[in-house]
Design an enzyme around this catalytic site. Structure first.
Site, mmCIF file in Angstrom:
data_model
loop_
_atom_site.group_PDB
_atom_site.id
_atom_site.type_symbol
_atom_site.label_atom_id
_atom_site.label_comp_id
_atom_site.label_asym_id
_atom_site.label_seq_id
_atom_site.Cartn_x
_atom_site.Cartn_y
_atom_site.Cartn_z
ATOM 1 N N ASP A 32 65.897 56.078 -43.351
ATOM 2 C CA ASP A 32 65.106 54.875 -43.801
ATOM 3 C C ASP A 32 65.176 54.522 -45.072
ATOM 4 N N LEU A 34 63.017 52.622 -46.737
ATOM 5 C CA LEU A 34 61.499 52.589 -47.232
ATOM 6 C C LEU A 34 61.641 51.103 -48.083
ATOM 7 N N THR A 133 65.004 42.248 -29.852
ATOM 8 C CA THR A 133 63.788 41.558 -29.647
ATOM 9 C C THR A 133 64.145 40.549 -28.429
ATOM 10 N N ASP A 134 62.905 39.768 -28.029
ATOM 11 C CA ASP A 134 62.857 38.651 -27.232
ATOM 12 C C ASP A 134 63.198 37.583 -27.666
ATOM 13 N N GLU A 135 62.895 37.379 -29.119
ATOM 14 C CA GLU A 135 63.030 36.387 -29.804
ATOM 15 C C GLU A 135 64.585 35.681 -29.999
ATOM 16 N N TYR A 159 65.350 35.309 -38.729
ATOM 17 C CA TYR A 159 65.197 36.669 -38.168
ATOM 18 C C TYR A 159 65.664 36.772 -36.903
ATOM 19 N N LYS A 163 69.025 39.163 -35.517
ATOM 20 C CA LYS A 163 69.110 40.115 -34.451
ATOM 21 C C LYS A 163 69.871 39.692 -33.449
ATOM 22 N N ASN A 189 55.084 43.701 -30.109
ATOM 23 C CA ASN A 189 54.322 45.090 -29.930
ATOM 24 C C ASN A 189 53.254 44.925 -30.992
ATOM 25 N N LEU A 199 50.233 39.571 -37.103
ATOM 26 C CA LEU A 199 49.086 38.945 -36.572
ATOM 27 C C LEU A 199 47.885 39.856 -36.321
ATOM 28 N N TYR A 216 47.897 29.774 -37.258
ATOM 29 C CA TYR A 216 49.145 28.670 -37.364
ATOM 30 C C TYR A 216 49.072 27.599 -36.409
ATOM 31 N N PRO A 292 57.233 26.990 -39.876
ATOM 32 C CA PRO A 292 58.107 25.975 -39.472
ATOM 33 C C PRO A 292 59.065 26.476 -38.461
ATOM 34 N N GLY A 293 59.597 25.557 -37.497
ATOM 35 C CA GLY A 293 60.292 26.249 -36.304
ATOM 36 C C GLY A 293 59.566 27.164 -35.305
HETATM 37 P P1 NAD Z 1 59.205 47.432 -39.388
HETATM 38 O O1 NAD Z 1 59.460 46.091 -40.237
HETATM 39 O O2 NAD Z 1 57.840 47.710 -39.428
HETATM 40 O O3 NAD Z 1 60.072 48.657 -39.909
HETATM 41 C C1 NAD Z 1 61.367 48.378 -40.313
HETATM 42 C C2 NAD Z 1 61.878 49.801 -40.811
HETATM 43 O O4 NAD Z 1 63.191 49.666 -41.140
HETATM 44 C C3 NAD Z 1 61.248 50.178 -42.106
HETATM 45 O O5 NAD Z 1 60.667 51.474 -42.299
HETATM 46 C C4 NAD Z 1 62.140 49.896 -43.230
HETATM 47 O O6 NAD Z 1 62.006 50.571 -44.341
HETATM 48 C C5 NAD Z 1 63.411 50.206 -42.338
HETATM 49 N N1 NAD Z 1 64.811 49.510 -43.108
HETATM 50 C C6 NAD Z 1 64.892 48.229 -43.374
HETATM 51 N N2 NAD Z 1 66.081 48.019 -43.825
HETATM 52 C C7 NAD Z 1 66.736 49.258 -43.732
HETATM 53 C C8 NAD Z 1 67.986 49.550 -43.897
HETATM 54 N N3 NAD Z 1 68.854 48.656 -44.703
HETATM 55 N N4 NAD Z 1 68.256 50.943 -44.123
HETATM 56 C C9 NAD Z 1 67.587 51.684 -43.497
HETATM 57 N N5 NAD Z 1 66.191 51.416 -42.886
HETATM 58 C C10 NAD Z 1 65.673 50.135 -43.296
HETATM 59 O O7 NAD Z 1 59.606 46.880 -37.974
HETATM 60 P P2 NAD Z 1 59.148 47.289 -36.551
HETATM 61 O O8 NAD Z 1 58.068 46.118 -36.199
HETATM 62 O O9 NAD Z 1 58.903 48.598 -36.775
HETATM 63 O O10 NAD Z 1 60.438 46.672 -35.794
HETATM 64 C C11 NAD Z 1 61.526 47.860 -35.524
HETATM 65 C C12 NAD Z 1 62.752 47.221 -34.545
HETATM 66 O O11 NAD Z 1 62.230 46.869 -33.529
HETATM 67 C C13 NAD Z 1 63.441 46.141 -35.535
HETATM 68 O O12 NAD Z 1 64.809 46.164 -35.167
HETATM 69 C C14 NAD Z 1 62.862 44.827 -34.826
HETATM 70 O O13 NAD Z 1 63.589 43.793 -34.763
HETATM 71 C C15 NAD Z 1 62.555 45.266 -33.195
HETATM 72 N N6 NAD Z 1 61.330 44.873 -32.499
HETATM 73 C C16 NAD Z 1 60.036 44.716 -33.296
HETATM 74 C C17 NAD Z 1 59.194 44.133 -32.419
HETATM 75 C C18 NAD Z 1 57.805 43.973 -33.084
HETATM 76 O O14 NAD Z 1 56.969 43.379 -32.242
HETATM 77 N N7 NAD Z 1 57.630 44.638 -34.043
HETATM 78 C C19 NAD Z 1 59.298 43.772 -31.013
HETATM 79 C C20 NAD Z 1 60.503 43.752 -30.510
HETATM 80 C C21 NAD Z 1 61.611 44.446 -31.288
HETATM 81 O O1 DAU Z 2 58.410 38.844 -30.083
HETATM 82 C C1 DAU Z 2 59.002 40.121 -30.768
HETATM 83 C C2 DAU Z 2 58.985 39.851 -32.233
HETATM 84 O O2 DAU Z 2 57.461 39.914 -32.364
HETATM 85 C C3 DAU Z 2 59.594 40.945 -33.127
HETATM 86 O O3 DAU Z 2 60.738 40.691 -32.723
HETATM 87 C C4 DAU Z 2 59.105 40.650 -34.696
HETATM 88 O O4 DAU Z 2 59.794 41.748 -35.334
HETATM 89 C C5 DAU Z 2 57.637 40.699 -34.755
HETATM 90 O O5 DAU Z 2 57.218 40.417 -36.229
HETATM 91 C C6 DAU Z 2 57.193 39.665 -33.952
HETATM 92 O O6 DAU Z 2 57.273 38.361 -34.280
HETATM 93 P P1 DAU Z 2 56.207 37.411 -34.267
HETATM 94 O O7 DAU Z 2 56.830 36.150 -35.259
HETATM 95 O O8 DAU Z 2 56.013 36.799 -32.921
HETATM 96 O O9 DAU Z 2 54.925 38.245 -34.732
HETATM 97 P P2 DAU Z 2 53.638 37.604 -35.877
HETATM 98 O O10 DAU Z 2 52.731 38.692 -35.934
HETATM 99 O O11 DAU Z 2 54.236 37.392 -37.261
HETATM 100 O O12 DAU Z 2 53.096 36.429 -35.001
HETATM 101 C C7 DAU Z 2 52.698 36.487 -33.730
HETATM 102 C C8 DAU Z 2 52.086 35.032 -33.572
HETATM 103 O O13 DAU Z 2 51.010 34.785 -34.400
HETATM 104 C C9 DAU Z 2 53.090 33.909 -33.867
HETATM 105 O O14 DAU Z 2 53.135 32.892 -32.870
HETATM 106 C C10 DAU Z 2 52.643 33.452 -35.303
HETATM 107 C C11 DAU Z 2 50.982 33.631 -35.093
HETATM 108 N N1 DAU Z 2 50.648 34.155 -36.340
HETATM 109 C C12 DAU Z 2 51.002 34.977 -37.300
HETATM 110 C C13 DAU Z 2 50.285 35.438 -38.476
HETATM 111 C C14 DAU Z 2 51.194 36.352 -39.348
HETATM 112 C C15 DAU Z 2 49.408 33.137 -36.818
HETATM 113 O O15 DAU Z 2 48.933 32.475 -36.291
HETATM 114 N N2 DAU Z 2 48.733 33.636 -38.194
HETATM 115 C C16 DAU Z 2 49.163 34.499 -38.808
HETATM 116 O O16 DAU Z 2 48.819 34.615 -39.911
#
Ligand code: NAD
Ligand code: DAU
Length: 352
Positions: A32, A34, A133-135, A159, A163, A189, A199, A216, A292-293
Site C-alpha cells: 500500500d 499510504l 466498481t459498478d460505476e 474515476y 476504473k 460499500n 457519504l 448534493y 458535476p455529472g
Molecule cells: P480507499 O480509497 O479507501 O483505499 C485505497 C487504498 O489504496 C489506500 O490504502 C491507498 O493508500 C492505496 N493506494 C492508492 N494508490 C496506490 C498505489 N499507487 N499503490 C499502492 N496502494 C495505493 O478505497 P476503497 O473504498 O477501499 O476501495 C478499494 C477498491 O474497491 C478500489 O479499487 C475501488 O475502486 C473499489 N470499489 C470501492 C467501492 C466503495 O464503495 N468504496 C465500491 C466498489 C469498488
Molecule cells: O458505486 C461504487 C462506488 O461508490 C465506488 O466505486 C467508489 O469508490 C465509492 O466512493 C462510491 O462512489 P460514490 O460517489 O457513489 O460515493 P460517495 O460516498 O462519494 O457518494 C454517495 C452518494 O452520496 C453520491 O450520490 C453522492 C452523494 N453525496 C456524497 C457526499 C460525499 C452527497 O449527497 N453528499 C456528500 O457530501
C-alpha cells in the site's frame, strides 16, 4: 501467501482483517502506498501477527512489485489499490490515471512475468483478482433494469473512466496472454474504517459534531448499498470458485435514495446518541450544489454470483447501517486519528 494491494484502505483493510481472522488462512503481503486514504491504524490489531507483512510502496513500482513476487511467491493477487473518490477525481484526475490505469498495467505486467515462470501446477492455481466498481456501467434511469455483467461500459466520471480502463486491461490480459484473471464489479460499500470523505461516514461524524449534513442536488440519487463484510465474503468466494476471465457483479439488493440513507442515519443516532437539545439530527440536513455529472442511479443485479457461486449478502441495509453507526460510536480513537490527521504521523515516524 496472497498479495493484497491497497490493504490499508477501507475495503482492503476490512478484507485483510477478515482473512486473518481465519486461523488456517495463508499470510498476506499487503502493498500500500499510504495515500491520504491509507491508514495503518485500521490494521493495528495485526501488530503481532506474523502472517501480515506490510510493505509501503506503489503498485506502479516495477522493481518493487517484481521483487515482492519473487520473494514471497504468492498464489494470488487481489488488487484493491486505487484512487477511489469521485469528487477528488473531478478536482484532480491525474492521480486516477496514474494509479488506476498505469498502476494496474504495471501490476498486470509484473504478475504476468512472474506467472510465466511458475511450474505448471502453480501456474494453474494462480489468480489475479481485480476489484472494480459498478460505476463503470454508467447511470440508470428510474425504470431501467439493474446492471448485469453484460451491460456496456459507459463511465461518466474521471474515476469511473479510470476504473473502466483498468477493467479493459485486465480483460485483455486474459484474452491475449491467457493470464488467469477474475474481475468483480461492486456497488457502494459502507461499514467500519470508512474514510469520512464518503457519504455515510461523513454524515455520521458531521452529525455528532453538530455540523451540516450536505446533500448534493435533490438527494434523490440512488445507490445500491452493500456492507463491507459482505463484499469481502464475495471476493473470497470469487477467488476460490470464480471462473477465469469472468466478471461478477456484487451488490446488496439495497437501493436507497441518498436522502433516505441520511435520514436513516439521523434516526439511528437520535436513538443511540441523542442531541443534547433534544432535537433530531435531521435538522442538520443541508442541500448543497450538486456534483458535476452526478450519476442518477446505480443498481446491481447480483444474480450471477448467487446462481454460479452461491453467494448472497448476509446483511440487510437495516442491520448493516445500525452496526456501522454503532462502530463509529465505539471507536473514537480511530476517528480522532483520522479527523486530526495524526494517522499520517506514522509515515514520518517510520521513514524519517
Ligand atoms: P480507499 O480509497 O479507501 O483505499 C485505497 C487504498 O489504496 C489506500 O490504502 C491507498 O493508500 C492505496 N493506494 C492508492 N494508490 C496506490 C498505489 N499507487 N499503490 C499502492 N496502494 C495505493 O478505497 P476503497 O473504498 O477501499 O476501495 C478499494 C477498491 O474497491 C478500489 O479499487 C475501488 O475502486 C473499489 N470499489 C470501492 C467501492 C466503495 O464503495 N468504496 C465500491 C466498489 C469498488
Ligand atoms: O458505486 C461504487 C462506488 O461508490 C465506488 O466505486 C467508489 O469508490 C465509492 O466512493 C462510491 O462512489 P460514490 O460517489 O457513489 O460515493 P460517495 O460516498 O462519494 O457518494 C454517495 C452518494 O452520496 C453520491 O450520490 C453522492 C452523494 N453525496 C456524497 C457526499 C460525499 C452527497 O449527497 N453528499 C456528500 O457530501
Amino acid at each position: 501467501m496472497i498479495l493484497v494491494t491497497g490493504g490499508a484502505g477501507f475495503i482492503g483493510g476490512n478484507f485483510v482483517l477478515d482473512w486473518l481472522k481465519v486461523p488456517g488462512n495463508e499470510g498476506i503481503i499487503n502493498l500500500d502506498k499510504l495515500t491520504y486514504a491509507g491508514n495503518l491504524a485500521t490494521l493495528a490489531s495485526l501488530k503481532d501477527d506474523l502472517r501480515h507483512i506490510f510493505v509501503h510502496g506503489d503498485i506502479g513500482d516495477q522493481v518493487l512489485v517484481t521483487r515482492l513476487l519473487k520473494e514471497y511467491q504468492p498464489r494470488a493477487i487481489i488488487n484493491f489499490a486505487a484512487e477511489s473518490h469521485v469528487d477528488r477525481s473531478i478536482h484532480g484526475p491525474a492521480e486516477f490515471v496514474t494509479t488506476n490505469i498505469v498502476g494496474t498495467f504495471n501490476l498486470l505486467e509484473c504478475a504476468r512475468e512472474y506467472w510465466s515462470g511458475l511450474s505448471a501446477s502453480s501456474k494453474n492455481a494462480f489468480r489475479f483478482h481485480h476489484v472494480s466498481t459498478d460505476e463503470v456501467y454508467g447511470s440508470l434511469s428510474a425504470t431501467d433494469p439493474a446492471f448485469t455483467e453484460t451491460n456496456s461500459y459507459e463511465p461518466n466520471s474521471p474515476y469511473s473512466a479510470s476504473k473502466a480502463a483498468s477493467d479493459h486491461l485486465v480483460r485483455a490480459w486474459f484474452h491475449t496472454y491467457g493470464f488467469p484473471v477474475v474481475t468483480t464489479n461492486c456497488s457502494n460499500n459502507y461499514g467500519p474504517y470508512h474514510f469520512p470523505e464518503k457519504l455515510i461516514p461523513l454524515v455520521i461524524l458531521n452529525a455528532l459534531n453538530g455540523k451540516p449534513l450536505p446533500i448534493y442536488g435533490d438527494g434523490q440519487q440512488i445507490r445500491d448499498w452493500l456492507y463491507v463484510g459482505d463484499h469481502c465474503s464475495a471476493i473470497r468466494e470469487v477467488l476460490a470458485k470464480g471462473k477465469l476471465g469472468e466478471t461478477y457483479n456484487i451488490g446488496g439488493w439495497n437501493e436507497k435514495a441518498n436522502i433516505e440513507v441520511v435520514k436513516t442515519i439521523c434516526i439511528i443516532l437520535d436513538e443511540l446518541k441523542p442531541r443534547i437539545d433534544g432535537k433530531s439530527y435531521i435538522d442538520q440536513i443541508t442541500y448543497v450544489k450538486d456534483r458535476p455529472g452526478h450519476d442518477r442511479r446505480y443498481a446491481i443485479d447480483a444474480g450471477k454470483i448467487e446462481r454460479e457461486l452461491g453467494w448472497r449478502p448476509a446483511e440487510t441495509f437495516d442491520t448493516g447501517i445500525r452496526k456501522t453507526v454503532q462502530w463509529y460510536l465505539d471507536n473514537p480513537v480511530w476517528i480522532e486519528g483520522v479527523v486530526s490527521g495524526s494517522y499520517r504521523d506514522w509515515l514520518s515516524k517510520q521513514y524519517n
